[in-house]
Design an enzyme around this catalytic site. Structure first.
Site, PDB file in Angstrom:
ATOM      1  N   ARG A  40      21.711 -22.033 -10.093  1.00 38.78           N
ATOM      2  CA  ARG A  40      23.152 -22.160  -9.903  1.00 38.78           C
ATOM      3  C   ARG A  40      23.481 -23.434  -9.133  1.00 38.78           C
ATOM      4  O   ARG A  40      24.562 -23.970  -9.254  1.00 38.78           O
ATOM      5  CB  ARG A  40      23.692 -20.931  -9.147  1.00 38.78           C
ATOM      6  CG  ARG A  40      23.709 -19.670  -9.983  1.00 38.78           C
ATOM      7  CD  ARG A  40      24.018 -18.460  -9.140  1.00 38.78           C
ATOM      8  NE  ARG A  40      22.973 -18.192  -8.154  1.00 38.78           N
ATOM      9  CZ  ARG A  40      23.004 -17.207  -7.262  1.00 38.78           C
ATOM     10  NH1 ARG A  40      24.024 -16.378  -7.247  1.00 38.78           N
ATOM     11  NH2 ARG A  40      22.010 -17.033  -6.417  1.00 38.78           N
ATOM     12  N   LYS A 100      11.694  -8.005 -16.871  1.00 44.60           N
ATOM     13  CA  LYS A 100      11.997  -6.581 -16.928  1.00 44.60           C
ATOM     14  C   LYS A 100      12.962  -6.234 -15.813  1.00 44.60           C
ATOM     15  O   LYS A 100      12.980  -6.957 -14.803  1.00 44.60           O
ATOM     16  CB  LYS A 100      10.729  -5.726 -16.853  1.00 44.60           C
ATOM     17  CG  LYS A 100       9.725  -6.078 -15.747  1.00 44.60           C
ATOM     18  CD  LYS A 100      10.119  -6.062 -14.313  1.00 44.60           C
ATOM     19  CE  LYS A 100      10.606  -4.794 -13.709  1.00 44.60           C
ATOM     20  NZ  LYS A 100      10.918  -4.919 -12.237  1.00 44.60           N
ATOM     21  N   ARG A 169      18.074  -6.104  -5.528  1.00 48.08           N
ATOM     22  CA  ARG A 169      17.643  -4.704  -5.660  1.00 48.08           C
ATOM     23  C   ARG A 169      18.529  -3.735  -4.885  1.00 48.08           C
ATOM     24  O   ARG A 169      18.504  -2.532  -5.119  1.00 48.08           O
ATOM     25  CB  ARG A 169      16.188  -4.553  -5.184  1.00 48.08           C
ATOM     26  CG  ARG A 169      15.197  -5.130  -6.162  1.00 48.08           C
ATOM     27  CD  ARG A 169      13.809  -5.277  -5.560  1.00 48.08           C
ATOM     28  NE  ARG A 169      12.973  -6.050  -6.461  1.00 48.08           N
ATOM     29  CZ  ARG A 169      13.024  -7.368  -6.568  1.00 48.08           C
ATOM     30  NH1 ARG A 169      13.864  -8.078  -5.820  1.00 48.08           N
ATOM     31  NH2 ARG A 169      12.251  -7.998  -7.417  1.00 48.08           N
ATOM     32  N   ASP A 181      14.402  -0.929 -11.905  1.00 43.60           N
ATOM     33  CA  ASP A 181      13.380  -1.866 -11.437  1.00 43.60           C
ATOM     34  C   ASP A 181      11.960  -1.300 -11.602  1.00 43.60           C
ATOM     35  O   ASP A 181      11.083  -1.951 -12.177  1.00 43.60           O
ATOM     36  CB  ASP A 181      13.676  -2.192  -9.957  1.00 43.60           C
ATOM     37  CG  ASP A 181      12.755  -3.235  -9.382  1.00 43.60           C
ATOM     38  OD1 ASP A 181      12.205  -4.046 -10.154  1.00 43.60           O
ATOM     39  OD2 ASP A 181      12.574  -3.253  -8.144  1.00 43.60           O
ATOM     40  N   THR A 256       0.153  -1.887 -13.445  1.00 42.60           N
ATOM     41  CA  THR A 256       1.204  -2.893 -13.606  1.00 42.60           C
ATOM     42  C   THR A 256       0.662  -4.308 -13.397  1.00 42.60           C
ATOM     43  O   THR A 256       1.136  -5.253 -14.011  1.00 42.60           O
ATOM     44  CB  THR A 256       2.368  -2.660 -12.633  1.00 42.60           C
ATOM     45  OG1 THR A 256       1.867  -2.731 -11.297  1.00 42.60           O
ATOM     46  CG2 THR A 256       3.012  -1.305 -12.859  1.00 42.60           C
TER      47      THR A 256
HETATM   48  N1  LIG Z   1       7.307  -8.967 -14.156  1.00 45.57           N
HETATM   49  C1  LIG Z   1       7.115  -8.770 -12.866  1.00 45.57           C
HETATM   50  O1  LIG Z   1       6.006  -8.531 -12.399  1.00 45.57           O
HETATM   51  C2  LIG Z   1       8.286  -8.851 -11.934  1.00 45.57           C
HETATM   52  C3  LIG Z   1       8.095  -8.911 -10.572  1.00 45.57           C
HETATM   53  C4  LIG Z   1       9.216  -9.058  -9.762  1.00 45.57           C
HETATM   54  C5  LIG Z   1      10.473  -9.112 -10.323  1.00 45.57           C
HETATM   55  N2  LIG Z   1      10.618  -9.015 -11.653  1.00 45.57           N
HETATM   56  C6  LIG Z   1      11.949  -9.052 -12.292  1.00 45.57           C
HETATM   57  O2  LIG Z   1      12.383 -10.396 -12.303  1.00 45.57           O
HETATM   58  C7  LIG Z   1      13.797 -10.456 -12.129  1.00 45.57           C
HETATM   59  C8  LIG Z   1      14.092 -11.334 -10.930  1.00 45.57           C
HETATM   60  O3  LIG Z   1      13.474 -10.744  -9.795  1.00 45.57           O
HETATM   61  P1  LIG Z   1      13.180 -11.604  -8.479  1.00 45.57           P
HETATM   62  O4  LIG Z   1      12.528 -10.701  -7.518  1.00 45.57           O
HETATM   63  O5  LIG Z   1      12.482 -12.865  -8.858  1.00 45.57           O
HETATM   64  O6  LIG Z   1      14.694 -11.872  -8.029  1.00 45.57           O
HETATM   65  P2  LIG Z   1      15.279 -12.839  -6.932  1.00 45.57           P
HETATM   66  O7  LIG Z   1      14.209 -13.371  -6.048  1.00 45.57           O
HETATM   67  O8  LIG Z   1      16.424 -12.131  -6.338  1.00 45.57           O
HETATM   68  O9  LIG Z   1      15.813 -14.042  -7.821  1.00 45.57           O
HETATM   69  C9  LIG Z   1      16.789 -13.887  -8.799  1.00 45.57           C
HETATM   70  C10 LIG Z   1      17.352 -15.249  -9.160  1.00 45.57           C
HETATM   71  O10 LIG Z   1      18.481 -15.028 -10.001  1.00 45.57           O
HETATM   72  C11 LIG Z   1      19.466 -16.020  -9.755  1.00 45.57           C
HETATM   73  N3  LIG Z   1      20.778 -15.370  -9.557  1.00 45.57           N
HETATM   74  C12 LIG Z   1      21.871 -15.609 -10.287  1.00 45.57           C
HETATM   75  N4  LIG Z   1      22.899 -14.877  -9.875  1.00 45.57           N
HETATM   76  C13 LIG Z   1      22.460 -14.162  -8.842  1.00 45.57           C
HETATM   77  C14 LIG Z   1      23.076 -13.243  -7.965  1.00 45.57           C
HETATM   78  N5  LIG Z   1      24.365 -12.887  -8.097  1.00 45.57           N
HETATM   79  N6  LIG Z   1      22.347 -12.706  -6.972  1.00 45.57           N
HETATM   80  C15 LIG Z   1      21.042 -13.034  -6.850  1.00 45.57           C
HETATM   81  N7  LIG Z   1      20.399 -13.910  -7.649  1.00 45.57           N
HETATM   82  C16 LIG Z   1      21.106 -14.472  -8.619  1.00 45.57           C
HETATM   83  C17 LIG Z   1      19.030 -16.787  -8.533  1.00 45.57           C
HETATM   84  O11 LIG Z   1      18.582 -18.053  -8.961  1.00 45.57           O
HETATM   85  P3  LIG Z   1      19.437 -19.375  -8.711  1.00 45.57           P
HETATM   86  O12 LIG Z   1      20.098 -19.208  -7.371  1.00 45.57           O
HETATM   87  O13 LIG Z   1      18.415 -20.423  -8.728  1.00 45.57           O
HETATM   88  O14 LIG Z   1      20.435 -19.511  -9.814  1.00 45.57           O
HETATM   89  C18 LIG Z   1      17.869 -16.024  -7.958  1.00 45.57           C
HETATM   90  O15 LIG Z   1      16.889 -16.848  -7.419  1.00 45.57           O
HETATM   91  C19 LIG Z   1      14.259  -9.010 -11.975  1.00 45.57           C
HETATM   92  O16 LIG Z   1      14.716  -8.528 -13.200  1.00 45.57           O
HETATM   93  C20 LIG Z   1      13.004  -8.275 -11.532  1.00 45.57           C
HETATM   94  O17 LIG Z   1      12.981  -6.918 -11.917  1.00 45.57           O
HETATM   95  C21 LIG Z   1       9.555  -8.910 -12.470  1.00 45.57           C
END
Ligand SMILES: NC(=O)c1ccc[n+]([C@@H]2O[C@H](COP(=O)([O-])OP(=O)(O)OC[C@H]3O[C@@H](n4cnc5c(N)ncnc54)[C@H](OP(=O)(O)O)[C@@H]3O)[C@@H](O)[C@H]2O)c1
Length: 338
Positions: A40, A100, A169, A181, A256
């Site tokens: 963003r 996911k 979350r 989640d 996982t």
């Molecule tokens: N596959 C896996 O093993 C795994 C592990 C953890 C998480 N996940 C999934 O990956 C996704 C992201 O998780 P995460 O833990 O990486 O999330 P996070 O740290 O909260 O990051 C989410 C990103 O989304 C963007 N964003 C845009 N609008 C937002 C808002 N209103 N509030 C917060 N963030 C916003 C931000 O990027 P910018 O500010 O740069 O735009 C932020 O850095 C989720 O769906 C989660 O379930 C998957």
């Protein structure tokens, strides 16, 4: 996906915690490169781009979709944004790897599928464990009767309070809470172990800070098979399952993602107490990315994602109805994202 002598060029949307890990996986997968990352804010995009050696730092997600150096996107945004940006990516002719849970509901998941189909692009949800070489062995043991007849499946996934300040979350509007989640993993495991949808579910949640922080559910499948699932943010890390059959049980404590510095593992326990241990090599994330860019059929994984959402929808219905036993809808009605 692209000419076999050219790399598939990924643009990354979002700069969250998981982004770091997946960017490294993308960069270390044969035939793949990461050419751009969008945030963003331009400062955050620049910081990430510099940190991970990505050429282009892009301000705004839409701008990334319009670039001509991107063939595919990796979307790592909060769940409520997955459908919107997956569909927008498909409309720009970009293949989609979306974190996911794929979406907020089966209808949204199906809309992603339809958008990708109609624009001739490929998609996968980034559920790595489904692509680990071990998963093929698990499926074969279950399907080929190595456990006898399966009667019960149980799965548990938890992390103790994995929150950062302002964590999505803890924000219901962003798709927060453990049902989507972590329910994604345990319900996906039941779907995987049974290779079918449950008929009915009953679920209960503990709500704290406005979102479900613990989910306990029972699932009823065809032929008298049952399942129990537990997930949440109020117990130490768990990522295990048991598939119990008439002659043996399949047990896994890292489904996982393998524990750090430990081999990917699982065990078959028989009725006499004999234990057969198995370990496996390989990166589930690189296998997942390779599958997406390979041109191989993806329908099996796509259907699993939509089915997992159908289970989660029913769990949501049961929670809304105070834990009542409710039917799992077997078909998604085709309609655009809400
Ligand atoms: N596959 C896996 O093993 C795994 C592990 C953890 C998480 N996940 C999934 O990956 C996704 C992201 O998780 P995460 O833990 O990486 O999330 P996070 O740290 O909260 O990051 C989410 C990103 O989304 C963007 N964003 C845009 N609008 C937002 C808002 N209103 N509030 C917060 N963030 C916003 C931000 O990027 P910018 O500010 O740069 O735009 C932020 O850095 C989720 O769906 C989660 O379930 C998957």
């Amino acid at each position: 996906m692209t000419d076999s002598d050219k790399n598939t060029r990924f643009g990354v949307i979002g700069t969250g915690r998981i982004t770091r890990r997946l960017v490294a996986d993308l960069q270390s997968t044969d035939g793949v490169e990461v050419t751009a990352i969008a945030s963003r804010t331009s400062e955050r995009a620049r910081w990430y781009a510099d940190q991970y050696g990505i050429a282009a730092a892009v301000e705004g997600y839409q701008s990334l979709l319009q670039r001509d150096d991107v063939d595919a996107v990796y979307i790592s945004l909060p769940p409520s944004m997955h459908a919107e940006w997956s569909i927008a990516s498909a409309e720009h002719g970009l293949h989609v790897l979306c974190e996911k849970p794929l979406a907020m509901s089966a209808k949204q998941a199906s809309s992603i599928d339809l958008a990708c189909q109609s624009h001739g692009v490929r998609w996968l949800d980034a559920t790595g464990w489904l692509h680990h070489p071990r998963t093929t062995a698990l499926r074969d043991w279950i399907r080929d009767g190595r456990l006898g007849q399966v009667g019960h499946v149980s799965a548990a996934v938890s992390f103790y309070q994995p929150f950062q300040s302002g964590d999505h979350r803890l924000d219901k509007a962003l798709g927060g809470g453990c049902v989507l989640d972590l329910g994604w993993y345990v319900c996906g495991l039941v779907r995987f172990a049974s290779q079918k949808l449950p008929l009915e579910v009953a679920a209960d949640v503990v709500i704290r800070e406005g979102v479900p922080q613990r989910l306990t559910a029972m699932l009823w499948l065809a032929d008298g098979v049952t399942a129990t699932v537990s997930c949440g943010y109020d117990t130490a890390t768990r990522k295990w399952f048991e598939v119990a059959g008439t002659t043996a049980s399949l047990i896994c404590d890292d489904f996982t993602r393998p524990w750090a510095e430990r081999p990917t593992r699982c065990w078959i326990h028989d009725a006499s107490g004999k234990v057969e241990g198995h370990t496996f090599e390989g990166s589930q994330e690189r296998a997942m990315i390779s599958r997406l860019v390979s041109g191989q059929p993806l329908a099996e994984w796509q259907q699993a994602a939509i089915d997992t959402h159908l289970i989660l929808d029913a769990i949501g219905d049961s929670i809304t109805e105070g834990g009542r036993r409710v039917a799992v809808r077997q078909i998604v009605e085709e309609r655009p994202v809400d």
